[in-house]
Design an enzyme around this catalytic site. Sequence first.
Site: not given
Ligand code: IMP
Length: 189
Positions: A10, A66, A142-143, A145, A170
Site C-alpha cells: 500500500n 496491520d 485511502f480505505g 478515511d 492510529h
Molecule cells: P491493512 O492494515 O492493510 O490490512 O488494512 C486493513 C483495512 O483497513 C484495509 O482495507 C485498509 O484500507 C484499511 N485501513 C488501514 N489503515 C487505514 C487508514 O489509515 N485509513 C483508512 N483505512 C485504513
Amino acid sequence: MREVGLVTGNLHKLQEFQHGLARLGIKVRHLKVECDEIQADDLDEVVNGCLDQIAAAGHKDFILDDSGLFIPALNGFPGVYSAYVFKTIGCAGVLRLLEGISDRRADFRCCIGCQMEDVGRLVVTGVSPGRVVMEERGERGFGYDPIFVPDGADRTFAEMDMDEKIVFSHRGAAMRIFVERLRGMSKEV
Ligand code: IMP
C-alpha cells in the site's frame, strides 16, 4: 540514522510511514516482499505471523503493520476483517450496516511490528478513538478515511492532509509509541 524496510503493498501507508518516521529519526525504504496474512482474532497475531515469514526468508531490519476499524455497535466488526470488508462492501457497505444505529463510535487500531538485528522483535499498537460519520467526506488518504472522524477533530481523515492525519491517527500513535520503545532499547534510534 536508522534505516528500515517497510513491507507493504500500500503506497499510501509507505508515504505515511516515511513522513511520520522521518520526523522521529528513522528512514523508511520500500521492501517489496509478500506476506500471506494468517486469519487471526487480533492484529498482533497477524503481525507476528508476517514477521516470522519475512524473517524466515532471510530479511533483516524491517517493519510492517496491520490495521483495522473496530465498531463496538457491530461487536468490533470489521476489525481484523477490515481489508476483506473494504474490498467487498467498501465504505458504503459499512455505512449501510450502521443505518438506524445511533452509537457511531469506532476505534481505528494499528499494530506495528519490527524485526531488527540489534534489538530483535518489537510489536506495538496505536489507537485512534473516533466515530463513523453519516456519509463519505473528503478525497485524500485511502480505505476507510472518508467515513472516520477521530476524537478532537470534526473532519474525516480523508479531509485532512498527511501532517494532520498523523497527529490524530492510529498509525501516527503507533509510530510514536514504536520510536519511544525503540529509544529505550537502543542508543541508535
Ligand atoms: P491493512 O492494515 O492493510 O490490512 O488494512 C486493513 C483495512 O483497513 C484495509 O482495507 C485498509 O484500507 C484499511 N485501513 C488501514 N489503515 C487505514 C487508514 O489509515 N485509513 C483508512 N483505512 C485504513
